[in-house]
Motif scaffolding. Structure first.
Motif, short mmCIF file in Angstrom:
data_model
loop_
_atom_site.label_atom_id
_atom_site.label_comp_id
_atom_site.label_asym_id
_atom_site.label_seq_id
_atom_site.Cartn_x
_atom_site.Cartn_y
_atom_site.Cartn_z
N TRP A 25 40.91 8.02 31.64
CA TRP A 25 40.38 9.35 31.90
C TRP A 25 40.52 10.26 30.68
O TRP A 25 39.58 10.94 30.29
N ARG A 34 33.38 18.75 26.43
CA ARG A 34 32.69 19.82 27.13
C ARG A 34 31.77 20.48 26.12
O ARG A 34 32.11 20.59 24.94
N PRO A 123 42.52 12.80 36.42
CA PRO A 123 41.28 13.17 37.10
C PRO A 123 41.55 14.21 38.18
O PRO A 123 42.52 14.10 38.94
N ALA A 124 40.69 15.23 38.24
CA ALA A 124 40.80 16.31 39.24
C ALA A 124 42.16 17.00 39.21
O ALA A 124 42.56 17.63 40.19
N ASN A 125 42.88 16.92 38.08
CA ASN A 125 44.20 17.53 37.95
C ASN A 125 45.19 17.02 38.99
O ASN A 125 46.12 17.73 39.37
N LYS A 126 45.02 15.76 39.43
CA LYS A 126 45.87 15.21 40.49
C LYS A 126 46.42 13.85 40.08
O LYS A 126 45.77 12.82 40.31
N THR A 128 48.70 10.57 40.55
CA THR A 128 49.19 9.87 41.73
C THR A 128 50.72 9.88 41.72
O THR A 128 51.35 10.06 40.67
N SER A 202 47.52 28.09 37.79
CA SER A 202 46.16 27.55 37.92
C SER A 202 45.19 28.68 38.26
O SER A 202 45.57 29.72 38.82
N ARG A 204 43.04 28.64 40.54
CA ARG A 204 43.01 28.79 42.00
C ARG A 204 44.01 29.85 42.46
O ARG A 204 43.73 30.63 43.38
#
Length: 234
Positions: A25, A34, A123-126, A128, A202, A204
């Protein structure tokens, strides 16, 4: 994991390829880029911590952003989360400037080091749980190297909190059972180390007002005082 100091540890982190999904990734993001950063040569590697080796205050995040730290090669540099964090550190007297644009922009942290429990952009800032656990030995070693001077830690977000507590235990601090619960403004004492919880910086949280600049400055100012740093500001 027999690093003789933080510079060597940082170099070893930057060469890590332990998690295939994260390697794929971070390198794909560095190739695709970008549009706004088409002229950049991305770092595209694990991002080590940033700050002095004798830090008294440690800030623990989550992981580098694909087009932030993964691009610039410095933790929390080049993205909106870093904009919020470094402006707040500057406001309370713990950074030399309020912006973090690239690795050679002259930013200095005063008695503060910034790191994360996962050093590759996920990926997706997540990340595992397996990736978090695979990366933990790096944080454990960093904590051991910082231990002689470290007096306070601010952990940003619940993921960082869950990842950091086992690392503190492995690095030699007595973490109580049941483990301390994360909340914004939480404060716990771990045998000479003051542990603070703070909502993550973040977008969010900052765009919705869950974490305001005043809330962040209050935590950093309190943690700076606990670490006996000259934090100030309004």
């Amino acid at each position: 994991m027999d690093a003789s100091g933080l510079p060597l540890l940082d170099r070893r982190i930057a060469d890590c390829r332990a998690c295939p999904r994260l390697v794929s990734w971070r390198e794909e993001a560095a190739r695709a880029k970008r549009a706004a950063f088409a002229d950049w040569t991305y770092w595209g590697r694990p991002v080590p911590g940033f700050g002095p080796a004798d830090a008294r205050l440690l800030i623990v995040g989550l992981a580098p952003a694909a087009h932030g730290g993964n691009r610039t090669g410095r933790m929390f540099t080049g993205d909106r989360s870093g904009d919020v964090l470094f402006e707040a550190l500057y406001d309370v007297g713990l950074a030399s400037q309020p912006t973090a644009v690239h690795a050679d922009d002259g930013l200095e942290l005063y008695g503060v080091r910034v790191t994360s429990p996962v050093h590759c952009a996920p990926p997706a800032n997540k990340p595992t749980p397996e990736e978090r656990d695979t990366c933990r030995p790096w944080l454990v070693q960093e904590l051991r190297l910082l231990r002689p001077t470290l007096r306070a830690v601010v952990v940003l977000g619940g993921f960082g909190w869950q990842a950091a507590l086992p690392a503190f235990a492995e690095a030699g601090w007595p973490v109580p059972r049941p483990r301390p619960v994360f909340s914004h403004g939480a404060r716990y004492h771990l045998d000479g180390l003051e542990l603070f919880g703070c909502f993550h910086v973040s977008q969010r949280n900052t765009f919705t007002g869950r974490l305001t600049p005043d809330m962040l400055r209050d935590v950093l100012r309190t943690a700076g005082r606990a670490a006996e740093l000259p934090a100030e500001g309004g």
